[in-house]
Write an enzyme that holds these catalytic residues in place. Sequence first.
Site, PDB file in Angstrom:
ATOM      1  N   ASP A  21       0.866  -1.166   0.000  1.00  0.00           N
ATOM      2  CA  ASP A  21       0.000   0.000   0.000  1.00  0.00           C
ATOM      3  C   ASP A  21       0.915   1.232   0.000  1.00  0.00           C
ATOM      4  OD1 ASP A  21      -2.380   1.639   0.491  1.00  0.00           O
ATOM      5  OD2 ASP A  21      -1.592   1.836   2.527  1.00  0.00           O
ATOM      6  N   ASP A  33      -0.208   5.204   0.925  1.00  0.00           N
ATOM      7  CA  ASP A  33      -0.473   6.212   1.958  1.00  0.00           C
ATOM      8  C   ASP A  33      -0.549   5.570   3.340  1.00  0.00           C
ATOM      9  OD1 ASP A  33      -0.643   8.493   0.269  1.00  0.00           O
ATOM     10  OD2 ASP A  33      -2.633   7.838  -0.380  1.00  0.00           O
TER      11      ASP A  33
END
Length: 248
Positions: free
Chosen positions: A24, A26
Amino acid sequence: MQAEAIAPADAAALIRNAAALIFDVDGTLAETEELHRRAFNHAFARRGLDWHWDRAVYRDLLRVTGGKERIRAFHARQWIAPPLSDADIAELHRIKTAHYAELIETGCCPLRPGVAELLPAAKARGQRLAIATTTSHGNIDALLSQALGPRWAADFDAIVAGDDVRHKKPAADVYLEVLTRLKLEAADCIAIEDSANGLIAASGAGIPVLITRSMYFRDDDFSAARVVLDDLSELAAKPRIVKQPHAQ
């Protein structure tokens, strides 16, 4: 069936044995959410909207995945508000994205602890790297061009962003697309996430998940993860040796 969780001390072995690491962005690669929040507020001010997202409001809105979706969700909560068309929302998001890139370019958002060490170590072991994120390609490039250099994308075998799939997290779409591009089985990969939505998405694709706690999602329910760490620097931590007292 959910795989049994492992102790943090075993996380390094879990990482080393994976064929691919899927990240991922953020909150996982860098603590970007505060910059996103500031950029949203900048866009609202630029467009003359009397909106301000403080941390409490933004924390709640982060349950809605996608920037344009977040704007739309907040607008829907206003009892009295001027109408916002899809074009209005797209323009707000364009201003927000441009300002986010400007903030990133100042160098104020480094990679989280352990990330810069893990990426080259994984490549040296022959592991493949991938990205599965809800954010846009522009946001990914802004962050990683600053943190890893302009040729960062050459190190990743698959980069799937929110707009590349029909449904954003917590749907499994981004992870299923990454698996298709990598041509790997889910059990051969590890997803590295920071939020419950990300955990649900990766788990929905059948991928084991390592959680690295982040600022906005520290208190999410991570009981379905294989392992939960404060940050990825723990992967390099050496086992603590406890000295036994000498016999008298």
